[in-house]
Design an enzyme around this catalytic site. Structure first.
Site, mmCIF file in Angstrom:
data_model
loop_
_atom_site.group_PDB
_atom_site.id
_atom_site.type_symbol
_atom_site.label_atom_id
_atom_site.label_comp_id
_atom_site.label_asym_id
_atom_site.label_seq_id
_atom_site.Cartn_x
_atom_site.Cartn_y
_atom_site.Cartn_z
ATOM 1 C CG HIS A 95 18.858 111.635 -32.819
ATOM 2 N ND1 HIS A 95 20.079 110.989 -32.866
ATOM 3 C CD2 HIS A 95 17.978 110.712 -32.337
ATOM 4 C CE1 HIS A 95 19.932 109.747 -32.420
ATOM 5 N NE2 HIS A 95 18.672 109.548 -32.119
ATOM 6 C CG HIS A 97 18.247 105.940 -35.171
ATOM 7 N ND1 HIS A 97 18.365 104.947 -34.240
ATOM 8 C CD2 HIS A 97 17.901 107.040 -34.469
ATOM 9 C CE1 HIS A 97 18.104 105.425 -33.029
ATOM 10 N NE2 HIS A 97 17.818 106.693 -33.162
ATOM 11 C CG ASP A 120 35.716 120.257 -49.279
ATOM 12 O OD1 ASP A 120 35.338 119.844 -50.389
ATOM 13 O OD2 ASP A 120 36.814 120.829 -49.098
ATOM 14 C CG HIS A 169 21.764 106.535 -29.631
ATOM 15 N ND1 HIS A 169 21.351 107.573 -28.844
ATOM 16 C CD2 HIS A 169 20.742 106.290 -30.475
ATOM 17 C CE1 HIS A 169 20.133 107.930 -29.201
ATOM 18 N NE2 HIS A 169 19.741 107.176 -30.187
ATOM 19 C CE1 TYR A 227 29.879 125.022 -44.431
ATOM 20 C CE2 TYR A 227 28.417 123.895 -42.920
ATOM 21 C CZ TYR A 227 28.737 124.295 -44.198
ATOM 22 O OH TYR A 227 27.924 123.962 -45.225
#
Ligand SMILES: O=C(CO)[C@@H](O)[C@H](O)COP(=O)(O)O
Length: 230
Positions: A95, A97, A120, A169, A227
């Protein structure tokens, strides 16, 4: 794996996030899962990256209970564990910002696929969650963030779209391990920046065609492969 090794992997991934310039101060966190043991190692809450040590990582089980560690785990712990409980193939969550991805999250707008660079790494747009209701926010913001993400992935494969932007967020990314989750966070920030600049150059920039998207995604990941699989 031993808690020492689990903490080391989580620590290294958190430091890579910092080294890549995706976080400032304490803005962000990475966890590494040991699915067999049913625990993860996650960054402690409020610790600046400059002061972070491997032994600071907190071992938490999938019910958000601290198994080992003297520090408080990240405030986003419940989102990490919610994703591990619902996405069977992932082993790491990040996570941040980061500026451009957070700008798209604040605009509450999914990031379209304008080019092959995007194709890609992501099979389609980078999805954005629905805005939370006041009641949901009141319940438990971090847990509800996980619910909003897994709801948005009802018809998506987490390892084909290893990232999401949370409305109002910021982004969460994941992968088969913490290292790959950080890699996807770096990729997401670049894709968000490219999409922002694309719209600055041409507000009516065309989306990449589905045929080109399929070709580029499948060439990089192998037909129907997720992936990150070895
Ligand atoms: O999203 C947020 C706060 O809005 C958090 O991700 C913080 O940016 C980092 O919190 P800790 O991991 O230090 O608790």
């Amino acid at each position: 794996m031993s808690y020492l090794e689990l903490k080391r992997q989580a620590f290294e991934a958190n430091m890579e996030l910092n080294a890549r310039g995706l976080v400032i101060y304490t803005w962000g966190n990475v966890s590494q899962l040991d699915r067999d043991a049913g625990v993860m190692a996650i960054k402690p809450s409020g610790v600046p990256y400059e002061e972070l040590k491997p032994e600071h990582m907190v071992i938490v089980d999938m019910d958000n209970k601290i198994v080992e560690g003297s520090m408080r785990p990240s405030s986003d712990t419940k989102t990490h564990t919610h994703l591990y409980r619902h996405f069977d193939d992932i082993g790491g969550v990040t996570h941040t910002h980061s500026t451009y991805a957070t700008a798209w999250a604040q605009a509450q707008t999914p990031i379209p696929c304008y080019g092959t660079t995007h194709a890609d790494f992501v099979y389609g747009e980078v999805p954005c969650t629905a805005a939370m209701t006041d009641a949901q926010v009141e319940r438990d913001y971090e847990e509800e963030t996980g619910v909003q993400i897994t709801d948005r992935f009802a018809n998506l494969k987490p390892l084909e779209v290893p990232m999401v932007i949370v409305a109002g967020h910021a982004p969460f990314t994941w992968g088969v391990n913490a290292e790959k989750a950080v890699y996807h966070a770096v990729v997401l920030e670049e894709l968000a920046k490219m999409a922002s600049l694309t719209l600055e150059v041409n507000q009516r920039a065309p989306l990449l065609s589905q045929a080109v998207l399929n070709k580029h995604y499948n060439r990089k990941h192998g037909k129907n492969a997720y992936y990150g699989q070895k």
